[in-house]
Each structure stands twice: as structure tokens, then as C-alpha cells.
Design a protein around this motif. Structure first.
Motif, PDB file in Angstrom:
ATOM      1  N   GLU A 261       8.941 -59.790  48.590  1.00 15.29           N
ATOM      2  CA  GLU A 261       7.696 -59.718  49.337  1.00 15.29           C
ATOM      3  C   GLU A 261       7.599 -60.152  50.624  1.00 15.29           C
ATOM      4  O   GLU A 261       7.708 -59.650  51.829  1.00 15.29           O
ATOM      5  CB  GLU A 261       6.161 -59.721  48.828  1.00 15.29           C
ATOM      6  CG  GLU A 261       5.757 -58.920  47.245  1.00 15.29           C
ATOM      7  CD  GLU A 261       6.403 -58.930  46.185  1.00 15.29           C
ATOM      8  OE1 GLU A 261       6.478 -60.075  46.269  1.00 15.29           O
ATOM      9  OE2 GLU A 261       6.960 -58.284  45.750  1.00 15.29           O
ATOM     10  N   GLU A 262       7.964 -61.813  50.361  1.00 20.18           N
ATOM     11  CA  GLU A 262       8.093 -61.972  51.514  1.00 20.18           C
ATOM     12  C   GLU A 262       9.304 -62.391  52.619  1.00 20.18           C
ATOM     13  O   GLU A 262       9.120 -61.870  53.668  1.00 20.18           O
ATOM     14  CB  GLU A 262       9.310 -64.093  50.791  1.00 20.18           C
ATOM     15  CG  GLU A 262       7.289 -64.743  50.404  1.00 20.18           C
ATOM     16  CD  GLU A 262       7.134 -65.897  49.991  1.00 20.18           C
ATOM     17  OE1 GLU A 262       7.211 -66.925  50.581  1.00 20.18           O
ATOM     18  OE2 GLU A 262       8.533 -66.243  49.216  1.00 20.18           O
TER      19      GLU A 262
ATOM     20  N   GLU B 266       8.271 -58.667  54.534  1.00 22.84           N
ATOM     21  CA  GLU B 266       7.616 -58.977  55.642  1.00 22.84           C
ATOM     22  C   GLU B 266       8.760 -59.688  57.051  1.00 22.84           C
ATOM     23  O   GLU B 266       8.086 -59.629  57.782  1.00 22.84           O
ATOM     24  CB  GLU B 266       6.347 -60.714  55.558  1.00 22.84           C
ATOM     25  CG  GLU B 266       5.654 -60.412  56.600  1.00 22.84           C
ATOM     26  CD  GLU B 266       4.887 -59.031  56.700  1.00 22.84           C
ATOM     27  OE1 GLU B 266       4.420 -59.396  57.889  1.00 22.84           O
ATOM     28  OE2 GLU B 266       4.343 -58.319  55.916  1.00 22.84           O
TER      29      GLU B 266
ATOM     30  N   LYS C 268      10.220 -57.726  59.251  1.00 28.14           N
ATOM     31  CA  LYS C 268       8.942 -56.810  59.924  1.00 28.14           C
ATOM     32  C   LYS C 268       8.804 -57.961  60.932  1.00 28.14           C
ATOM     33  O   LYS C 268       8.898 -57.171  62.176  1.00 28.14           O
ATOM     34  CB  LYS C 268       7.916 -56.534  58.895  1.00 28.14           C
ATOM     35  CG  LYS C 268       7.651 -55.264  57.733  1.00 28.14           C
ATOM     36  CD  LYS C 268       6.759 -55.322  57.359  1.00 28.14           C
ATOM     37  CE  LYS C 268       6.156 -54.321  56.213  1.00 28.14           C
ATOM     38  NZ  LYS C 268       5.092 -54.664  55.924  1.00 28.14           N
TER      39      LYS C 268
END
Length: 176
Positions: free
Chosen positions: A134-135, A138, A141
Motif C-alpha cells: 500500500e505504501e 501511494e 501515485k
């Protein structure tokens, strides 16, 4: 050097912990590791680039290859001689025009690229150690947004990423 005695962080520490500097440091250290690993294959970055282009685009003339890499034909001649000596490329006459020599990647060149791909995967794995999926998503992004913001600068309007990378490449130092 501290500017205040009120417990403020040292100016140098604040600067080196800024997001801009951290991105620069990570990029610099990753590039250093990649260059070190490329050396183990007897390659410089431009030579690896030539192999990647040849694998994806097939037989190109020396002139076409020089244009794609953004280098002069004499510089391409030097790089190709080194790659040929290492057995990474082959030269073949163009079937339709015997005046043109096509440069092809050899089986050994493909094996070299597989080794580079594996090495890059290992570097990336090490880079992301301790960072969750997830990190990483992110981070990607955020970095894409930052890149998009920079690409809005007028000097980059109408250019593709290859042109921008060529334009922003640091100048060669004498003796390179």
C-alpha cells in the motif's frame, strides 16, 4: 550550525531531510548501485540502452540507433565496437540495401539483458524492503503527480519523455 537555542533542528539537518533532497538522495544512491552492477556486465549505461533498444526494435542501422539514443554517429561507432567485442551485438547486411548494415542483439546480448533485468529487480526489492504494498502504491501515485506537475513547465510542452530525458541529461565531463 544552529540559528537558535530553542531546540530548533540544525539547518543542515532540515535541508537534508526535505522531500526534495530525500528524492535526490534516493535517486543518486539507486543510480550508483545500478551503475556498479552494470560494470559487472562490462557495460556503461548508454551501452545497456543500446541493447534495450535493439531488443525491442530489432535491426536498426547505426544512424537510426544514434538518433534514437541522442548521440552522434561517431560516438555510436565507439559504443558498438565495444558491444561487438563483448559479443553482445551482431552486424548484418540489409537484405534490400547492401549499403546499410543492421545492428542486431545477439543471444549473448539477450542473456546480458536478462541478467540486468534480474539485477534491477533485486535492487528494487532492496529499495522497497520494509515498505508495504500500500505504501509503494501511494508513493507511486505521489511521484506520478509530482512528475506531472514538473511536466507542466513550459520548457517541456509538446515533448515526450525520451526528449525530456535527453534535454535534461547532465553535460558530460571532459575525459568521459
Amino acid at each position: 550550525m544552529k540559528f537558535s537555542t530553542g531546540g530548533e533542528q540544525n539547518v543542515n539537518e532540515r535541508w537534508t531531510e526535505s522531500s526534495f533532497m530525500l528524492i535526490h538522495q534516493v535517486g543518486h544512491l539507486a543510480k550508483y548501485q545500478a551503475l556498479k552492477e552494470m560494470e559487472s556486465f562490462g557495460l556503461k549505461p548508454n551501452q545497456a540502452g543500446i541493447l534495450f533498444i535493439l531488443r525491442s526494435e530489432g535491426g536498426l542501422s547505426q544512424r537510426e540507433l544514434a538518433r534514437r539514443m541522442g548521440v552522434t554517429p561517431p560516438s555510436m561507432t565507439v559504443a558498438l565496437k565495444k558491444l561487438e567485442k563483448q559479443g553482445y551485438i551482431l552486424r548484418e547486411q540489409d537484405e534490400k540495401d547492401q549499403r546499410i548494415t543492421r545492428i542486431q542483439i545477439s543471444d549473448q546480448g539477450n542473456q546480458c539483458l536478462e541478467g540486468l533485468r534480474s539485477m534491477m529487480h533485486e535492487l528494487e526489492t532492496g529499495l522497497y524492503e520494509g515498505i508495504s504494498k500500500e505504501e509503494r502504491q501511494e508513493l507511486q501515485k505521489v511521484l506520478l503527480k509530482m512528475r506531472d506537475n514538473i511536466l507542466k513547465y513550459k520548457e517541456f510542452k509538446g515533448m515526450d519523455m525520451c526528449e525530456i530525458m535527453g534535454k535534461t541529461r547532465p553535460p558530460k565531463m571532459s575525459g568521459d
